[in-house]
Write a protein that holds these residues in place. Structure first.
Motif, short mmCIF file in Angstrom:
data_model
loop_
_atom_site.label_atom_id
_atom_site.label_comp_id
_atom_site.label_asym_id
_atom_site.label_seq_id
_atom_site.Cartn_x
_atom_site.Cartn_y
_atom_site.Cartn_z
N GLY A 279 61.81 23.10 65.14
CA GLY A 279 62.91 22.59 65.65
C GLY A 279 63.97 21.85 64.72
N THR A 280 65.07 21.48 65.13
CA THR A 280 66.31 21.09 64.41
C THR A 280 66.81 20.11 65.26
OG1 THR A 280 67.97 21.52 63.18
CG2 THR A 280 67.84 22.74 65.17
N ALA A 281 67.71 19.23 64.40
CA ALA A 281 68.49 18.25 65.29
C ALA A 281 69.87 18.07 64.49
CB ALA A 281 67.71 16.67 65.08
N VAL A 282 70.82 17.84 65.32
CA VAL A 282 72.30 17.68 64.85
C VAL A 282 72.68 16.30 65.10
CG1 VAL A 282 74.57 18.52 64.75
CG2 VAL A 282 72.79 19.96 64.86
N GLU A 283 73.30 15.54 64.20
CA GLU A 283 73.88 14.45 64.61
C GLU A 283 75.41 14.39 64.94
OE1 GLU A 283 72.88 10.88 64.45
OE2 GLU A 283 71.04 10.99 63.36
N MET B 244 69.59 24.21 71.25
CA MET B 244 68.85 24.52 72.29
C MET B 244 67.86 25.79 72.13
SD MET B 244 68.97 22.32 74.93
CE MET B 244 68.95 23.30 76.52
N ASN B 245 68.76 26.67 71.41
CA ASN B 245 68.08 27.85 70.98
C ASN B 245 66.93 27.69 69.77
OD1 ASN B 245 67.79 30.85 71.21
ND2 ASN B 245 68.61 30.93 69.44
N ALA B 246 67.26 26.93 69.06
CA ALA B 246 66.14 26.55 67.94
C ALA B 246 64.83 25.74 68.56
CB ALA B 246 66.93 25.67 66.85
N ASN B 247 65.04 24.91 69.44
CA ASN B 247 64.13 24.00 70.00
C ASN B 247 63.33 24.38 71.36
OD1 ASN B 247 65.17 22.47 67.88
ND2 ASN B 247 65.96 20.66 69.04
N VAL B 248 64.20 25.10 72.10
CA VAL B 248 63.54 25.47 73.28
C VAL B 248 63.53 27.15 73.33
CG1 VAL B 248 63.60 25.30 75.78
CG2 VAL B 248 64.72 23.62 74.69
N GLY B 249 64.56 27.81 73.10
CA GLY B 249 64.65 29.26 73.13
C GLY B 249 63.49 29.94 72.20
N SER B 250 63.35 29.30 71.00
CA SER B 250 62.09 29.74 70.29
C SER B 250 60.64 29.39 70.73
CB SER B 250 62.38 29.11 68.79
OG SER B 250 61.93 27.67 68.85
N LEU C 12 62.88 11.13 73.05
CA LEU C 12 64.18 10.77 73.22
C LEU C 12 64.62 12.06 74.38
CD1 LEU C 12 64.00 9.62 70.37
CD2 LEU C 12 66.25 10.70 69.91
N GLY C 13 63.68 12.84 74.65
CA GLY C 13 64.18 13.60 75.91
C GLY C 13 63.52 12.95 77.30
N SER C 14 63.22 11.90 77.16
CA SER C 14 62.75 11.11 78.59
C SER C 14 64.02 10.64 79.23
CB SER C 14 61.95 9.91 78.38
OG SER C 14 61.63 9.27 79.30
N ILE C 15 64.32 11.41 80.44
CA ILE C 15 65.65 10.78 81.23
C ILE C 15 65.23 9.32 81.75
CG2 ILE C 15 67.01 11.32 83.17
CD1 ILE C 15 66.42 14.18 82.69
N TYR D 157 69.67 17.36 70.84
CA TYR D 157 68.39 17.21 70.32
C TYR D 157 67.69 16.58 71.76
CZ TYR D 157 64.04 15.64 68.48
OH TYR D 157 62.53 15.56 68.05
N LYS D 158 68.13 15.57 72.12
CA LYS D 158 67.75 14.95 73.43
C LYS D 158 67.98 15.89 74.45
CE LYS D 158 69.71 10.37 72.44
NZ LYS D 158 70.67 9.29 73.10
N MET D 159 68.83 16.53 74.95
CA MET D 159 68.95 17.45 75.83
C MET D 159 67.98 18.77 75.79
SD MET D 159 73.04 17.53 75.91
CE MET D 159 73.46 18.89 76.96
N SER D 160 67.78 19.12 74.32
CA SER D 160 66.84 20.02 74.16
C SER D 160 65.17 19.69 74.51
CB SER D 160 66.79 20.76 72.82
OG SER D 160 66.36 19.78 71.72
#
Length: 256
Positions: free
Chosen positions: A93-97, A114-120, A147-150, A164-167
């Protein structure tokens, strides 16, 4: 004896998890496949050199490319010589500030993360389902994040890693969909929050030392079972169960 594949194994949590798995006796973990996008880092190469019979580096240049992931699964199937893959850990995975706010996040940045974290994770899981069917554990662990917890969005409002949160929220839903679809085949799919660990991504102000976090991740990867199918779990670190701060590490289910 279990066979395990870990993506994102070149550094950080992935590399530490590989190391922690190899610390166990071969009677428990006899084959580990460490997936990287390019040539192994010195740290991973050192592990390969010290455990050539147990650890294999597998390169998949683009994890979201189903054809490449499928070819890798065939290569690993040949190595296993008729055995199946027991456990898959989707850790890459990856993250962008985006410190200037969510409006500064470009669509391309969002799509890339999204592609790196979920698509992969989706491509790799799809490619390895046939080999997992042949395994004894039939387990997939998707590395998610609190961080993905709504439910807890306000707790981590300070973090400007919006994509990152969204992914990771999407990763949780991906996990549930697989859990539902493969439940009748006795698969176990879990989303795991590793917590705030001292890596290049987490920084040195994080809560948990890398070795401690790696062991806690390993414990859940190995002990989780069919009763955990579709759950979003947190690691357990003794002394952190009732922590009054932002994060607690109690090994229990995380709020979605």
């Amino acid at each position: 004896m279990a066979t395990i594949l870990v993506t994102g194994a070149s550094r950080g949590l992935g590399l530490e998890l590989v190391k922690q798995l190899l610390d166990l006796p071969a009677a428990t973990i006899d084959k580990v496949f460490a997936v990287t996008r390019s040539q192994p880092t010195p740290g991973l190469q050192e592990l390969v050199n010290s455990s050539p019979d147990r650890l294999t580096n597998v390169m998949i240049e683009d994890l979201s490319d189903l054809s490449r992931a499928t070819q890798a699964s065939k290569d690993i199937e040949a190595v296993l010589q008729g055995r199946g893959l027991d456990i898959l850990v989707n850790n890459a995975g990856t993250a962008v500030e985006c410190p200037s706010g969510i409006c500064s996040m470009t669509n391309q940045e969002l799509l890339d993360v999204m592609n790196a974290n979920v698509g992969s994770a989706h491509a790799v899981t799809t490619a390895f389902i046939p080999l997992l069917r042949k395994g004894g554990h039939r387990k997939v662990v998707n590395m998610s994040s609190a961080l993905g917890s709504i439910t807890r969005y306000d707790t981590y409002q300070w973090a400007t890693t919006y994509s990152y949160k969204m992914s990771k929220a999407a990763m949780n839903m991906l996990t549930v969909q697989y859990a539902l679809e493969f439940d009748k085949e006795d698969f176990t799919f879990i989303a795991l929050s590793p917590g705030w660990i001292k890596t290049d991504l987490g920084g040195q102000n994080a809560d948990i030392d890398l070795e401690v976090g790696g062991k806690a991740i390993r414990d859940i990867v190995l002990r989780s079972d069919r009763t955990d199918n579709g759950k979003f779990l947190c690691i357990r670190v003794p002394g952190w169960e009732g922590h009054k701060g932002m994060n607690q590490y109690d090994g229990l289910e995380m709020p979605w």
